[in-house]
Motif scaffolding. Structure first.
Motif, short mmCIF file in Angstrom:
data_model
loop_
_atom_site.label_atom_id
_atom_site.label_comp_id
_atom_site.label_asym_id
_atom_site.label_seq_id
_atom_site.Cartn_x
_atom_site.Cartn_y
_atom_site.Cartn_z
N GLU A 130 0.90 -1.14 -0.02
CA GLU A 130 0.21 -0.12 0.00
C GLU A 130 0.86 0.94 0.13
O GLU A 130 1.77 1.38 1.03
N SER A 131 0.52 2.27 -0.88
CA SER A 131 1.60 3.21 -1.16
C SER A 131 1.25 4.21 0.38
O SER A 131 2.38 4.76 0.46
N ARG A 132 0.31 4.42 0.94
CA ARG A 132 0.11 5.34 2.05
C ARG A 132 0.90 4.67 3.26
O ARG A 132 1.48 5.26 3.96
N PHE A 133 1.29 3.49 3.20
CA PHE A 133 2.22 2.90 4.33
C PHE A 133 3.38 2.64 4.11
O PHE A 133 4.17 2.37 4.96
N ALA A 134 3.85 3.12 2.84
CA ALA A 134 5.38 2.98 2.40
C ALA A 134 6.47 3.60 3.27
O ALA A 134 7.26 2.93 3.78
N ARG A 135 6.13 4.91 3.80
CA ARG A 135 6.72 5.33 4.74
C ARG A 135 7.07 5.19 6.23
O ARG A 135 7.66 5.36 6.91
N HIS A 136 6.08 4.12 6.56
CA HIS A 136 5.68 3.81 7.85
C HIS A 136 6.25 2.29 8.11
O HIS A 136 6.29 1.97 9.16
#
Length: 774
Positions: free
Chosen positions: A286-292
């Motif tokens: 998931e793109s929204r989770f990439a930085r987390h």
């Protein structure tokens, strides 16, 4: 040799290379590993009666139900003087029995010594009980707010390193860029660029309302059937069926549901589920989770000398570090993907007693702040298990065992694809386009007590973690008992093809139910008895606090308790019960939490019957409240865990006041025993807010209750799964449109090592009160 972190991390019948110790001195004691031999496919078994093909009559199973007590009195049922102690009724829950499949993997085998839980035949050492010290508590809590000192996992083998980096243009960030390309294939030049495949923003908002907030397909059809409304709104669809066709054409972010039949005891059960590997890919990518995302375990300390360990998310616990070392010994360069499974049967109707049995999945690479919020969609519905009560099986013992085998057979089929990737790994691409070799490994199970005894196979009234007799559950710190030995359990399960009577006797001897094929049997690096997690909602608020309130009602005059409730002054963040608390029934966890805030103030200086001194009762209540609040800390240190243990010790040292008052005969029930494991489990898996069943209860609304109401109540599961798939597509498309409206910003990646050092202040945009007086 240092103490082991995990008592029974297991991998295969030929033991894999596992760390025998860790977590304070860094010693790496290893076992040598052999390759995993494959199992030949086993033939499908058809059974009649219960799972063993026997139609039991009369009292043929009385020896197992009553007299067949093995270690820990496995066959005994709890005898509680309080009817509220019956937390162990698992007969209403489905239990599984898996038809053997050709998974190609031998059963896990490995034994280590659990840290802080050594087996000893001697009596527990004398405890030092410290009095409550508010100054010391303030010092401990202040230390939690200091900067963290992080020790990363040694990068000598390339653990967590990328194996392939994607070549994705900046204008097309991972995930949304691919999604946009798929959308373009569905559209022509007549569609709006940002809202395709919908003609305009208005049409998209109507469609979003209809699927997320609308009253149903019939109501939408009636609305669109009004003369001229379609032309005035400029809609391209005339009814709900045409709208569904547009939504079905959208690219799917998460896998579709499929239905398979599982045959147990000669009866076929329909199971609706998704591909577990594709579900993991969807969350991981998931793109929204990439930085987390977190890719490696870490040790966090409160001081530069690394003398005070800190625990919060699962990657700061000892389990991940130990498993990472075990996997690196066999396949260097691995990225562990810890799998958390949650299950809980729920009622979807108010009167007809219709139930659903959803199974949820999430990964611990996501921080707990994302996993705990349903709006972030960090949990995914993995499937629906059968809810049949098997009322045609008249023998209760056979029915319970068949239900258990149905549960394990269905869940085993769903999780079977995890066996091989857990050992060998498979490519996993995160939302930033970077590919790593991921190893999805079952790490934790979240559920209430009936679910815990169902998945572990232990008897009702027993501890799902410790091998402790029922009449010793009320004792504190039973160090003479050890964690349940999964190797012995698996050895007994290997004899299931022999005589059914002998197999059931062998299961009773080690204190488990005769489950033919538990779902965790072939999962690598998995120990179900160390995967049971703390449960704040059901164990504390709906368990110990519920009991504590009932004991106080019995100890004091209810009229005086209610009068004191009415006298309490108004205060912020404190709920007042102006009608008292003694007449309340069917309280929720939130209401028990509200009662905890005023409970100690209600009983201060209140006289006990016969002029008994209330000191011990007040100390017991204060100690229990200390434990409840300490257990909910979002971050723990060695000192806070010592305070947690000390609060539990103070409760046990003062609990006999309830026996003196005639309120209790004993404390031999599982929810009074399980808090002893909190310290070890927090050190192992992270803090309790990683696994609170309150999140599961909230997910029931979206994935079970609302989905059922959207069906026509006849053959509901195909309709529920289709409704959920369409809803997920609408939510995904809504995220894409928000990205478009924001100007298609490039994806920003944050270094995970610095995430905890960034301070954020959250403020309410629309406060409920314009001002307040202090």
């Amino acid at each position: 040799m240092a103490n082991g972190v995990l008592s029974h991390i297991t991998q295969a019948k030929n033991p894999a290379c596992l760390p025998h110790a860790d977590d304070t001195d860094g010693d790496d004691h290893m076992y040598t590993a052999d390759d995993f031999p494959a199992l030949a496919p086993e033939p499908e078994n058809i059974f009649q009666g219960d799972f063993f093909g026997t139609d039991y009559q009369g009292d043929e199973l009385d020896w197992l139900e009553e007299g067949g007590r093995g270690r820990g009195q496995a066959g005994s049922e709890p005898t509680a003087s309080d009817p509220e102690d019956s937390d162990s009724d698992a007969s209403n829950y489905n239990s599984d029995d898996a038809t053997p499949t050709a998974m190609g993997w031998e059963a896990p085998r490995q034994t280590t010594t659990a840290e802080n839980d050594k087996v000893s035949n001697s009596e527990p050492a004398e405890r030092e009980i410290l009095e409550y010290n508010p100054v010391n508590r303030q010092r401990i809590e202040t230390a939690l707010h200091q900067g963290m000192h992080i020790q990363a996992f040694p990068d000598t083998t390339g653990a967590g390193s990328p194996v392939l980096e994607g070549n994705i243009p900046d204008s097309h960030p991972a995930g949304y860029g691919l999604y946009e390309a798929q959308i373009r294939k569905l559209c022509n030049n007549s569609h709006s660029r940002d809202y395709a495949p919908f003609l305009s923003k208005l049409e998209w908002e109507v469609a979003r309302w209809a699927k997320l907030r609308g009253a149903g397909s019939t109501a939408l059809a009636d609305l669109l059937g009004i003369n001229g409304i379609q032309q005035k709104l400029g809609l391209s669809f005339k009814n709900a069926r045409e709208l569904n066709k547009i939504i079905d054409s959208l690219p799917a972010e998460r896998p579709k549901f499929k239905c398979e039949q599982i045959v147990v005891a000669g009866e076929a059960f329909d199971v609706y589920f998704r591909d577990v590997i594709e579900c993991i890919r969807a969350l991981y990518g998931e793109s929204r989770f990439a930085r987390h995302l977190v890719f490696l375990p870490e040790r966090h300390y409160a001081d530069a000398d690394r003398t005070m360990r800190l625990y919060h998310d699962m990657h700061t616990g000892k389990w991940w570090w130990a498993v990472q070392k075990a996997v690196e010994a066999n396949t260097p360069g691995a990225t562990i993907i810890p799998i958390i499974i949650s299950s809980d049967k729920t009622q979807v109707t108010l009167f007809s007693n219709k139930t659903a049995y959803p199974i949820y999945l999430t990964i611990s690479n996501l921080p707990k702040d994302i996993r705990s919020k349903p709006s972030q969609r960090g949990q995914i519905l993995l499937g629906y298990l059968p809810t049949s009560k098997l009322e045609h099986i008249t023998n209760k013992a056979a029915r319970r065992r068949t239900l258990a085998n149905v549960f394990h057979a269905c869940l085993g089929r769903i999780l079977a694809p995890l066996c091989k990737p857990g050992v060998d790994g498979l490519p996993m691409t995160s939302g930033d386009g970077v590919t790593r070799r991921g190893h999805p490994i079952f790490a934790a199970f979240v559920g209430d007590y009936p679910e815990q005894i169902l998945v572990t196979g232990v008897k009702s009234g027993q501890c799902p973690v410790y091998d402790v007799p029922h009449d010793e559950l009320g004792d504190h710190c039973s160090l003479s008992h050890a964690f349940r030995d999964i190797d012995k359990v698996l050895d007994v399960l290997d004899t299931a093809d022999e005589s059914p009577t002998e197999f059931m006797r062998a299961c009773a001897d080690i204190g488990i139910k005769p489950i033919y094929e538990p779902f965790w049997r072939h999962l690598p690096y998995a120990d179900i008895y160390l995967s049971i997690t703390p449960n704040v909602l059901h164990q504390l608020f709906q368990g110990l606090v519920k009991h504590l309130v009932s004991w106080i009602k019995s100890a004091y005059d209810p009229v005086e308790i209610d009068a004191r409730c009415r006298r309490l002054p108004l205060n912020h963040n404190v709920r007042l019960f102006f009608k008292g608390i003694t007449s309340l029934s069917r309280l929720t966890g939130r209401e028990h939490s509200d009662i905890c805030r005023i409970l100690l103030g209600l009983i201060i200086n209140m006289r006990l019957p016969d002029n008994l001194h209330p000191g011990m009762l007040v100390c017991a209540v204060r100690a229990m409240l200390d434990f409840v609040y300490l257990a909910q800390y979002p971050i723990h240190s060695d000192e806070t865990l010592a305070s947690l243990h000390n609060a539990l010790c103070r409760f046990h040292d003062n609990k006999d006041v309830f026996v003196t008052l005639g309120i209790r005969a004993d404390f031999h029930f599982p929810k009074a025993h399980f808090p002893q494991h909190y310290r070890f489990l927090i050190e192992n898996l992270g803090t309790t807010d990683n696994f609170n069943t309150e999140y599961t209860e909230r997910l029931h609304i979206d994935f079970a209750k609302d989905a059922y109401r959207a069906s026509n109540r006849k053959d509901e599961f195909p309709q529920m799964t289709l409704w959920l798939e369409r809803k997920e597509k609408v939510l995904r498309h809504n995220q894409y449109i928000q990205w478009c409206e924001a100007g298609r910003p490039p994806l920003q990646i944050i270094n995970p090592l610095h995430k905890l050092h960034t301070s954020h202040v959250k403020m309410t945009r629309y406060p409920s009160a314009k001002s307040c007086f202090i």
